[in-house]
Scaffold this motif. Structure first.
Motif, PDB file in Angstrom:
ATOM      1  N   LYS A  81       0.873  -1.181   0.000  1.00 56.57           N
ATOM      2  CA  LYS A  81       0.000   0.000   0.000  1.00 56.57           C
ATOM      3  C   LYS A  81       0.906   1.225   0.000  1.00 56.57           C
ATOM      4  O   LYS A  81       1.381   1.649   1.050  1.00 56.57           O
ATOM      5  N   GLY A  82       1.170   1.765  -1.185  1.00 56.12           N
ATOM      6  CA  GLY A  82       2.133   2.859  -1.303  1.00 56.12           C
ATOM      7  C   GLY A  82       1.526   4.221  -1.534  1.00 56.12           C
ATOM      8  O   GLY A  82       2.243   5.202  -1.708  1.00 56.12           O
ATOM      9  N   GLY A  83       0.185   4.289  -1.583  1.00 59.45           N
ATOM     10  CA  GLY A  83      -0.471   5.577  -1.773  1.00 59.45           C
ATOM     11  C   GLY A  83      -0.480   6.075  -3.213  1.00 59.45           C
ATOM     12  O   GLY A  83      -0.912   7.191  -3.487  1.00 59.45           O
ATOM     13  N   GLY A  84       0.003   5.248  -4.170  1.00 63.54           N
ATOM     14  CA  GLY A  84       0.025   5.645  -5.580  1.00 63.54           C
ATOM     15  C   GLY A  84      -1.285   5.315  -6.275  1.00 63.54           C
ATOM     16  O   GLY A  84      -2.180   4.696  -5.690  1.00 63.54           O
ATOM     17  N   PRO A  85      -1.426   5.703  -7.553  1.00 59.92           N
ATOM     18  CA  PRO A  85      -2.688   5.507  -8.279  1.00 59.92           C
ATOM     19  C   PRO A  85      -3.105   4.049  -8.447  1.00 59.92           C
ATOM     20  O   PRO A  85      -4.276   3.750  -8.665  1.00 59.92           O
ATOM     21  N   ILE A  86      -2.148   3.130  -8.321  1.00 64.46           N
ATOM     22  CA  ILE A  86      -2.473   1.711  -8.503  1.00 64.46           C
ATOM     23  C   ILE A  86      -3.271   1.158  -7.319  1.00 64.46           C
ATOM     24  O   ILE A  86      -3.920   0.128  -7.419  1.00 64.46           O
TER      25      ILE A  86
END
Length: 293
Positions: A71-76
């Motif tokens: 869970k990296g906070g990016g759009p994916i």
């Protein structure tokens, strides 16, 4: 491309003081791309994650399982992968239709898709009362560096993790795979320096696979004295079934099921991991409701 089966090799080097894993996951990544209709950047991020999961699954025994959540906070959004010791792997991304412009190196911008504001969570079901849980902050978003950091911090094992996915212009997966090199106690400073030099002069995983290299040849490129201990076939396998979905519906409880019957008269449940859809008509839902009461 030569149609080679996906496989994982496990080995040792330097008299057992280095533990090695390498894997080809081209078919697995292509299968996930097809099932989830992932766009190129999402394909690369998911492919790298299931590649790591396949190798970490090979560190387990018997019926043990590993679950990785990124869970990296990016759009994916969230990336999830699961694997076991038998080479069965599955995974998905929350937002499969993510594709970003290439990064400054002209490569797929996996870090941009994943994001760097978050954590990698690793959950191992080792058959004990409580599963093992480890979490580390995401340091690069490229994932290879992030898993390297995970092993150093969470498992106190100095490791080098290489992950790669090469996606063609038509969105098909050309090659995918990776390696993990783990340094065990007893290595001299000279040996560690030599391994680091070999790693820094080794071409990318995708370049090696694209040349037709087998996983064991990748390992010998880094550690010439690698001795292969065993080989495992890697394959996509989902553990969902109609029976399991029925049990999930039963667990919703009578009130919730009555609402579904009354408002919709039917239900469709889609498995996150494989995109398989399970449909239940009114009569089937009524039967499930009777079980729930």
């Amino acid at each position: 491309m030569q149609n080679k089966k996906d496989k994982l090799v496990r080995g040792t080097a330097l008299n057992g003081r280095v533990r090695t894993f390498a894997v080809r996951t081209t078919e697995l990544t292509a299968e996930l791309q097809r099932r989830h209709d992932t766009y190129p950047t999402a394909t690369a991020a998911l492919g790298r994650t299931v590649t790591a999961a396949a190798m970490m699954g090979a560190m387990l025994k018997g019926k043990e399982m590993i679950n990785i959540q990124i869970k990296g906070g990016g759009p994916i959004g969230q990336i999830v992968a699961e694997a076991n010791a038998e080479g069965e792997v599955r995974g998905y991304v929350q937002n499969p239709h993510v594709h970003l412009p290439s990064n400054s190196l002209g490569k797929l911008d996996v870090a941009g898709a994943v994001g760097t504001d978050g954590f990698i969570h690793v959950i191992k079901d080792l058959g004990l009362k409580e599963p093992y849980r480890g979490s580390v902050p995401i340091v690069s978003g490229e994932l290879g560096d992030d898993f390297t950091y995970y092993f150093a911090v969470s498992e106190q094992t100095n490791s080098a993790v290489g992950l790669g996915v090469l996606v063609e212009a038509d969105n098909s997966v050309k090659v995918a795979g990776g390696f993990i090199i783990q340094l065990l106690p007893g290595l001299t400073d000279e040996e560690i320096t030599e391994i680091e030099q070999n790693l820094s002069s080794t071409p990318s995983v995708t370049a090696l696979l694209d040349q037709g290299m087998e996983p064991e040849e990748m390992l010998r490129r880094i550690l010439p004295d690698t001795e292969v201990l065993d080989e495992t076939e890697i394959r996509f396998k989902c553990h969902c079934s109609r029976e399991k979905v029925e049990q999930t519906l039963v667990s919703l409880g009578a009130y919730e099921l009555e609402q579904i019957i009354e408002e919709d008269g039917q239900a469709e449940v889609v498995c996150h991991f494989c995109n398989e859809a399970y449909s239940f008509n009114k009569a089937e839902l009524q039967e499930i409701l009777n079980q729930a009461k």
